[in-house]
Design a protein around this motif. Structure first.
Motif, PDB file in Angstrom:
ATOM      1  N   LEU A  70       0.832  -1.208   0.000  1.00  0.00           N
ATOM      2  CA  LEU A  70       0.000   0.000   0.000  1.00  0.00           C
ATOM      3  C   LEU A  70       0.867   1.260   0.000  1.00  0.00           C
ATOM      4  O   LEU A  70       0.560   2.230  -0.700  1.00  0.00           O
ATOM      5  CB  LEU A  70      -0.951  -0.003   1.196  1.00  0.00           C
ATOM      6  N   GLU A  71       1.954   1.244   0.754  1.00  0.00           N
ATOM      7  CA  GLU A  71       2.869   2.389   0.780  1.00  0.00           C
ATOM      8  C   GLU A  71       3.495   2.601  -0.596  1.00  0.00           C
ATOM      9  O   GLU A  71       3.574   3.731  -1.086  1.00  0.00           O
ATOM     10  CB  GLU A  71       3.947   2.152   1.833  1.00  0.00           C
ATOM     11  N   ALA A  72       3.914   1.526  -1.243  1.00  0.00           N
ATOM     12  CA  ALA A  72       4.519   1.636  -2.577  1.00  0.00           C
ATOM     13  C   ALA A  72       3.486   2.083  -3.611  1.00  0.00           C
ATOM     14  O   ALA A  72       3.796   2.884  -4.504  1.00  0.00           O
ATOM     15  CB  ALA A  72       5.140   0.304  -2.980  1.00  0.00           C
ATOM     16  N   LEU A  73       2.267   1.582  -3.497  1.00  0.00           N
ATOM     17  CA  LEU A  73       1.199   2.009  -4.415  1.00  0.00           C
ATOM     18  C   LEU A  73       0.906   3.494  -4.245  1.00  0.00           C
ATOM     19  O   LEU A  73       0.770   4.226  -5.230  1.00  0.00           O
ATOM     20  CB  LEU A  73      -0.071   1.195  -4.185  1.00  0.00           C
ATOM     21  N   GLN A  74       0.797   3.945  -3.004  1.00  0.00           N
ATOM     22  CA  GLN A  74       0.516   5.364  -2.769  1.00  0.00           C
ATOM     23  C   GLN A  74       1.610   6.232  -3.368  1.00  0.00           C
ATOM     24  O   GLN A  74       1.336   7.247  -4.003  1.00  0.00           O
ATOM     25  CB  GLN A  74       0.353   5.648  -1.275  1.00  0.00           C
ATOM     26  N   ALA A  75       2.856   5.842  -3.186  1.00  0.00           N
ATOM     27  CA  ALA A  75       3.971   6.603  -3.770  1.00  0.00           C
ATOM     28  C   ALA A  75       3.906   6.577  -5.295  1.00  0.00           C
ATOM     29  O   ALA A  75       4.118   7.601  -5.944  1.00  0.00           O
ATOM     30  CB  ALA A  75       5.308   6.038  -3.279  1.00  0.00           C
ATOM     31  N   ALA A  76       3.580   5.421  -5.882  1.00  0.00           N
ATOM     32  CA  ALA A  76       3.487   5.319  -7.345  1.00  0.00           C
ATOM     33  C   ALA A  76       2.314   6.125  -7.889  1.00  0.00           C
ATOM     34  O   ALA A  76       2.407   6.724  -8.969  1.00  0.00           O
ATOM     35  CB  ALA A  76       3.356   3.849  -7.754  1.00  0.00           C
ATOM     36  N   PHE A  77       1.198   6.142  -7.144  1.00  0.00           N
ATOM     37  CA  PHE A  77       0.020   6.882  -7.592  1.00  0.00           C
ATOM     38  C   PHE A  77       0.262   8.383  -7.593  1.00  0.00           C
ATOM     39  O   PHE A  77      -0.360   9.116  -8.363  1.00  0.00           O
ATOM     40  CB  PHE A  77      -1.179   6.579  -6.698  1.00  0.00           C
ATOM     41  N   THR A  78       1.150   8.854  -6.742  1.00  0.00           N
ATOM     42  CA  THR A  78       1.405  10.286  -6.629  1.00  0.00           C
ATOM     43  C   THR A  78       2.078  10.788  -7.894  1.00  0.00           C
ATOM     44  O   THR A  78       3.138  10.311  -8.279  1.00  0.00           O
ATOM     45  CB  THR A  78       2.285  10.578  -5.395  1.00  0.00           C
ATOM     46  N   GLY A  79       1.423  11.726  -8.541  1.00  0.00           N
ATOM     47  CA  GLY A  79       2.027  12.382  -9.697  1.00  0.00           C
ATOM     48  C   GLY A  79       1.888  11.660 -11.020  1.00  0.00           C
ATOM     49  O   GLY A  79       2.490  12.066 -12.001  1.00  0.00           O
ATOM     50  N   CYS A  80       1.106  10.581 -11.077  1.00  0.00           N
ATOM     51  CA  CYS A  80       0.902   9.959 -12.391  1.00  0.00           C
ATOM     52  C   CYS A  80      -0.599   9.816 -12.642  1.00  0.00           C
ATOM     53  O   CYS A  80      -1.407   9.891 -11.722  1.00  0.00           O
ATOM     54  CB  CYS A  80       1.624   8.620 -12.490  1.00  0.00           C
ATOM     55  N   ARG A  81      -0.947   9.657 -13.905  1.00  0.00           N
ATOM     56  CA  ARG A  81      -2.349   9.414 -14.237  1.00  0.00           C
ATOM     57  C   ARG A  81      -2.651   7.938 -14.006  1.00  0.00           C
ATOM     58  O   ARG A  81      -1.815   7.068 -14.256  1.00  0.00           O
ATOM     59  CB  ARG A  81      -2.633   9.768 -15.692  1.00  0.00           C
ATOM     60  N   LEU A  82      -3.850   7.673 -13.548  1.00  0.00           N
ATOM     61  CA  LEU A  82      -4.312   6.316 -13.297  1.00  0.00           C
ATOM     62  C   LEU A  82      -5.438   6.006 -14.267  1.00  0.00           C
ATOM     63  O   LEU A  82      -6.379   6.791 -14.386  1.00  0.00           O
ATOM     64  CB  LEU A  82      -4.820   6.179 -11.865  1.00  0.00           C
ATOM     65  N   VAL A  83      -5.332   4.911 -14.973  1.00  0.00           N
ATOM     66  CA  VAL A  83      -6.383   4.540 -15.910  1.00  0.00           C
ATOM     67  C   VAL A  83      -7.024   3.236 -15.450  1.00  0.00           C
ATOM     68  O   VAL A  83      -6.340   2.281 -15.083  1.00  0.00           O
ATOM     69  CB  VAL A  83      -5.863   4.466 -17.372  1.00  0.00           C
ATOM     70  N   PHE A  84      -8.342   3.266 -15.406  1.00  0.00           N
ATOM     71  CA  PHE A  84      -9.150   2.131 -14.981  1.00  0.00           C
ATOM     72  C   PHE A  84     -10.123   1.795 -16.101  1.00  0.00           C
ATOM     73  O   PHE A  84     -10.429   2.636 -16.943  1.00  0.00           O
ATOM     74  CB  PHE A  84      -9.994   2.493 -13.752  1.00  0.00           C
ATOM     75  N   HIS A  85     -10.651   0.603 -16.075  1.00  0.00           N
ATOM     76  CA  HIS A  85     -11.846   0.294 -16.846  1.00  0.00           C
ATOM     77  C   HIS A  85     -12.937   0.144 -15.796  1.00  0.00           C
ATOM     78  O   HIS A  85     -12.979  -0.859 -15.073  1.00  0.00           O
ATOM     79  CB  HIS A  85     -11.710  -0.990 -17.668  1.00  0.00           C
ATOM     80  N   ASN A  86     -13.742   1.159 -15.681  1.00  0.00           N
ATOM     81  CA  ASN A  86     -14.799   1.271 -14.680  1.00  0.00           C
ATOM     82  C   ASN A  86     -14.220   1.688 -13.326  1.00  0.00           C
ATOM     83  O   ASN A  86     -14.178   0.893 -12.382  1.00  0.00           O
ATOM     84  CB  ASN A  86     -15.638   0.000 -14.561  1.00  0.00           C
ATOM     85  N   ALA A  87     -13.807   2.916 -13.253  1.00  0.00           N
ATOM     86  CA  ALA A  87     -13.234   3.462 -12.020  1.00  0.00           C
ATOM     87  C   ALA A  87     -14.211   3.371 -10.852  1.00  0.00           C
ATOM     88  O   ALA A  87     -13.792   3.226  -9.709  1.00  0.00           O
ATOM     89  CB  ALA A  87     -12.810   4.919 -12.237  1.00  0.00           C
ATOM     90  N   LEU A  88     -15.513   3.433 -11.134  1.00  0.00           N
ATOM     91  CA  LEU A  88     -16.490   3.344 -10.052  1.00  0.00           C
ATOM     92  C   LEU A  88     -16.449   1.995  -9.338  1.00  0.00           C
ATOM     93  O   LEU A  88     -16.902   1.886  -8.204  1.00  0.00           O
ATOM     94  CB  LEU A  88     -17.905   3.602 -10.583  1.00  0.00           C
TER      95      LEU A  88
END
Length: 188
Positions: A70-88
């Motif tokens: 979770l710590e590594a994911l949070q760091a990776a999520f910071t400052g990049c775009r996240l693409v989902f198929h069905n973000a909801l």
């Protein structure tokens, strides 16, 4: 084309996440919400624009390993775009584990395709048929869940590449897509 096997060994996943990227596809597998419980995360699949992937079986991790991921994911999520198929579907599962990201970071292939091609189906299997550069994978859900999840991350990346180009040449659709994406936090 058959993709390279995903990175699955946790130390390698953490090293992979530490490598900077501008875009990260994210797909979760989870047990659905019931009246008695919230969604339960079972697997996280990730993909980068270079088509490298990582898949983590959440249920195989110890609590300290889950915290490290979770710590590594949070760091990776910071400052990049996240693409989902069905973000909801994916966003609340990630948020339930404390992962935070700004709505402006989120792209959604299902929403983009629905705006651009409202009369067509918008499920990921259909988008893979249209835009996919990798072998079909939806039949692997039970037989090979890791490759299934990897396939979802890759199909999301392939679809986003095409849909982003389509949105770029259709200003009206792009405006509607951006308005819809701004509503996602309120819909959750």
């Amino acid at each position: 084309a058959e993709p390279e096997p995903p990175v699955t060994y946790l130390p390698a996943v953490l090293a992979w996440l530490a490598q900077p990227t501008t875009l990260l596809a994210c797909d979760t597998e989870y047990e659905p919400v019931t009246p008695q419980s919230r969604s339960r995360l079972t697997m996280i699949g990730l993909g980068k624009p270079d088509r490298s992937t990582a898949v983590v079986d959440w249920l195989d991790l110890t609590p300290p390993e889950q915290s490290a991921l979770l710590e590594a994911l949070q760091a990776a999520f910071t400052g990049c775009r996240l693409v989902f198929h069905n973000a909801l579907a994916d966003w609340p599962v990630l948020a339930a584990h404390g992962l935070v990201f700004h709505p402006d970071q989120v792209e959604d292939t299902m929403q983009a395709h629905a705006v651009l091609w409202s009369e067509l189906p918008h499920d990921l299997e259909f988008l893979q048929r249209l835009y996919g550069r990798h072998n079909r994978h939806k039949h692997l859900r039970k037989a090979d869940p890791v490759r299934y999840n990897q396939g979802d991350a890759l199909a999301t990346l392939d679809a986003w590449d095409a849909l982003e180009r389509e949105l770029a040449v259709d200003a009206a659709s792009q405006a509607v897509y951006r308005q819809q994406m701004a509503l996602l936090p309120m819909l959750m």
